[in-house]
Design an enzyme around this catalytic site. Structure first.
Site, PDB file in Angstrom:
ATOM      1  N   HIS A 165       0.788  -1.234   0.000  1.00 41.48           N
ATOM      2  CA  HIS A 165       0.000   0.000   0.000  1.00 41.48           C
ATOM      3  C   HIS A 165       0.826   1.294   0.000  1.00 41.48           C
ATOM      4  O   HIS A 165       0.722   2.105   0.914  1.00 41.48           O
ATOM      5  CB  HIS A 165      -1.049   0.010   1.112  1.00 41.48           C
ATOM      6  CG  HIS A 165      -0.646  -0.541   2.464  1.00 41.48           C
ATOM      7  ND1 HIS A 165       0.529  -0.243   3.059  1.00 41.48           N
ATOM      8  CD2 HIS A 165      -1.299  -1.368   3.320  1.00 41.48           C
ATOM      9  CE1 HIS A 165       0.591  -0.852   4.240  1.00 41.48           C
ATOM     10  NE2 HIS A 165      -0.500  -1.552   4.410  1.00 41.48           N
TER      11      HIS A 165
ATOM     12  N   ASP B  77      -6.219  -4.441  -0.506  1.00 45.30           N
ATOM     13  CA  ASP B  77      -6.107  -4.295   0.956  1.00 45.30           C
ATOM     14  C   ASP B  77      -7.500  -4.379   1.574  1.00 45.30           C
ATOM     15  O   ASP B  77      -7.865  -3.580   2.437  1.00 45.30           O
ATOM     16  CB  ASP B  77      -5.373  -3.008   1.359  1.00 45.30           C
ATOM     17  CG  ASP B  77      -5.041  -2.972   2.855  1.00 45.30           C
ATOM     18  OD1 ASP B  77      -5.241  -3.984   3.550  1.00 45.30           O
ATOM     19  OD2 ASP B  77      -4.584  -1.914   3.314  1.00 45.30           O
TER      20      ASP B  77
HETATM   21  C1  NCD Z   1      -5.705  -3.477   7.824  1.00 48.03           C
HETATM   22  C2  NCD Z   1      -6.657  -4.349   8.658  1.00 48.03           C
HETATM   23  O1  NCD Z   1      -7.693  -3.863   9.105  1.00 48.03           O
HETATM   24  O2  NCD Z   1      -6.346  -5.538   8.822  1.00 48.03           O
HETATM   25  N1  NCD Z   1      -6.103  -2.113   7.953  1.00 48.03           N
HETATM   26  C3  NCD Z   1      -5.771  -1.086   7.137  1.00 48.03           C
HETATM   27  O3  NCD Z   1      -6.069   0.054   7.494  1.00 48.03           O
HETATM   28  N2  NCD Z   1      -5.174  -1.271   5.974  1.00 48.03           N
HETATM   29  C4  NCD Z   1      -4.296  -3.706   8.263  1.00 48.03           C
HETATM   30  C5  NCD Z   1      -3.257  -3.157   7.291  1.00 48.03           C
HETATM   31  O4  NCD Z   1      -3.205  -3.574   6.147  1.00 48.03           O
HETATM   32  O5  NCD Z   1      -2.446  -2.334   7.693  1.00 48.03           O
HETATM   33 ZN    ZN Z   2      -3.778  -4.791   4.779  1.00 39.78          ZN
HETATM   34 ZN    ZN Z   3      -0.849  -2.685   6.127  1.00 39.75          ZN
END
Ligand code: NCD
Ligand code: ZN
Ligand code: ZN
Ligand code: ZN
Length: 401
Positions: free
Chosen positions: A206, A279
Site C-alpha cells: 500500500h 487491501d
Molecule cells: C488493515 C486491517 O484492518 O487488517 N487495515 C488497514 O487500514 N489497511 C491492516 C493493514 O493492512 O495495515
Molecule cells: Zn492490509
Molecule cells: Zn498494512
C-alpha cells in the site's frame, strides 16, 4: 471439456476473437477441431480476462468471523472477478505458527477461491521461518502500528528476519508506513536499507505518495529486488475526503493528497507501480461508527476493485492491458503462482467474463462481504464482471442487470 465462444479474449497483451476450450486448464485457443464437439457457451462479444489476483486481503474469520469469514470473503472475491487471494496474517489468532497456518488453510480450502497465506513475523517466531517457508505465499512484516498489533521494532530482530527470509527465498511483504508519519519515504527507508544489506526480496504494501514511490523506484534502479503495490482507495480518495467522511475512510496508511492521487494514476499508467491490490480490510459499520480515535483502520474492497478499474479503463485513465498486468500477470509472476496470470494453453482455467458496458451502482445489498458496506457506495461504474471460473469451475454468474 467446456467451450467459450464469441468472446474477445485477452491473449498476449491484446483482445482477440477466439474460442476457448478448457477443463481445469486451457486446452486450446481458436477453433481446434479435436475439441469441436464441446457445447459452446456464447458470451456475445464480452471480454474474457485471466482471473484477477489480489495479493493483499484480510479475510479474518475465527474470532473475527463477525467481520468476514473465508466463505463470505471468497464469495466477494469471486463476484469481483478475483480468482486468487493472498491473505494477511494479522488475524485473531494471527498466522504465526504451523498450527495457525494449517487451521486457516482448512477454512480457506473449503471456500472455493484460490489462495495463498502470508506468514506473520514477530520477535518470537524468527526461528520458525525455515519451517514456515514451504507453506506460505510470502512473509509479512509490520513496521508500523495497524490492526492486529503485529509490529516489530527491535533492530536485532529485524536484521535476523531480513536475513532468514532472504535465505528462505520467499518475498518479504512490508507494511512500512507509520500512522502519524509525515513522510512515506522516511518510513520505507529502514526496509530498503535492510533489503540492500541482506538481499531480501521486498514487496512494498500500500504505497500511496509520490515521494515514497520515487524513493522505491530509485532503490530499484540501484539494484534492489522490490515490487510496489498501491490500492484503489488511494486512487479514488484523498485526505479531504477523510476530513469530510471521518472514520469510514480511516485507513492505514492514511489517505494522501490530491497531487499524490494524480501521481498514482500516472505511475500506474506508466508501469512504475507493479501491483494493484485491494487491501480488503473489513470492519463493521458499528465499529466504524465509534469516535474517530477509536474507530478501526481499514476499508473493504476485494469485490469493487475490478469494477473501479474497468470504469477507469472506460474513462481512458489506464489501458485494459495495464489493468491485466498489475492485477493478474505481475502478481502471478512476482509471487511465483505457476499457471496463473494469463490466458494461454496449459495455463489454469481461471477466467473472468466482463461486460465493459454494463453500468451499475455500488450498493450494499449487492455486496457479498460480510461487513456489508463499501467506501465506494453510490459510485456508478461502467464495466462489471459477470462470470468467474476457477480452475474450470463456474464459480460466479451475475444476475441480469
Ligand atoms: C488493515 C486491517 O484492518 O487488517 N487495515 C488497514 O487500514 N489497511 C491492516 C493493514 O493492512 O495495515
Ligand atoms: Zn492490509
Ligand atoms: Zn498494512
Ligand atoms: Zn506460464
Amino acid at each position: 471439456m467446456q467451450r467459450l465462444s464469441g468472446g474477445r479474449v485477452f491473449i498476449a497483451g491484446e483482445l482477440q476473437e477466439a474460442d476457448l476450450f478448457f477443463d481445469e486448464q486451457i486446452r486450446a485457443i481458436g477453433s481446434d477441431p479435436e475439441f469441436d464437439a464441446a457445447e459452446p457457451l456464447d458470451v456475445g462479444g464480452k471480454i474474457v480476462l485471466p482471473g484477477l489476483i489480489d495479493v493483499h486481503v484480510h479475510f479474518r474469520d475465527f474470532r473475527q468471523a463477525y467481520q468476514e469469514t473465508w466463505a463470505s470473503g471468497a464469495r466477494a472475491a469471486l463476484q469481483g472477478g478475483v480468482t486468487t487471494v493472498l491473505e494477511m496474517p494479522n488475524s485473531d489468532p494471527p498466522t504465526l505458527t504451523l498450527k495457525t497456518l494449517r487451521a486457516k488453510r482448512a477454512r480457506a480450502e473449503a471456500a472455493g477461491v484460490r489462495f495463498g497465506l502470508y506468514g506473520g513475523l514477530t520477535e518470537n517466531n524468527i526461528e520458525l521461518i525455515p519451517l514456515l517457508a514451504p507453506e506460505v505465499a510470502a512473509f509479512k512484516l509490520y513496521l508500523g502500528q495497524t490492526t492486529g498489533g503485529l509490529i516489530v521494532s527491535d533492530p536485532g530482530a529485524l536484521r535476523e528476519m531480513f536475513a532468514a527470509v532472504a535465505e528462505s527465498g520467499k518475498l518479504l511483504a512490508v507494511h512500512a508506513q507509520r500512522p502519524q508519519s509525515r513522510s512515506e519515504a522516511a518510513d520505507l527507508e529502514p526496509a530498503l536499507e535492510l533489503s540492500d544489506r541482506y538481499h531480501t526480496r521486498l514487496h512494498l504494501c500500500h504505497c500511496r505518495t509520490r515521494e515514497g514511490i520515487e524513493l522505491a523506484l530509485e532503490a530499484r534502479r540501484d539494484g534492489l529486488d522490490l515490487s510496489i503495490e498501491t490500492c484503489p482507495h488511494y486512487l479514488h480518495f484523498t485526505q479531504q475526503d477523510f476530513q469530510q467522511q471521518g472514520a469510514l475512510l480511516k485507513v492505514n496508511p492514511p489517505l494522501a493528497s490530491a497531487a499524490d492521487r494524480e501521481y498514482l494514476w500516472d505511475a500506474l499508467a506508466k508501469g512504475q507501480i507493479d501491483i494493484l491490490a485491494s487491501d480488503h480490510a473489513p470492519h463493521t459499520l458499528e465499529e466504524k461508527a465509534q469516535a474517530l480515535e477509536r474507530a478501526p483502520y481499514g476499508l473493504p474492497g476485494v469485490e469493487t476493485t475490478l469494477p473501479l478499474m474497468l470504469d477507469a479503463v472506460s474513462k481512458e485513465k489506464l489501458t485494459l492491458a495495464r489493468l491485466v498486468e498489475v492485477f493478474s500477470t505481475n502478481p502471478a509472476r512476482r509471487f511465483g503462482l505457476e499457471g496463473q496470470g494469463q490466458i494461454a494453453v496449459g495455463h489454469d482455467a481461471d477466467l473472468v467474463v466482463v461486460d465493459p458496458t454494463r453500468r451499475q451502482t455500488v450498493a450494499p445489498e449487492r455486496l457479498a462481504s460480510k461487513c456489508g458496506w463499501s467506501p465506494f457506495e453510490g459510485f456508478e461504474l461502467t464495466g462489471w464482471p459477470i462470470r468467474t471460473w476457477v480452475r474450470g469451475r463456474l464459480s460466479y454468474a451475475a444476475p441480469a442487470p
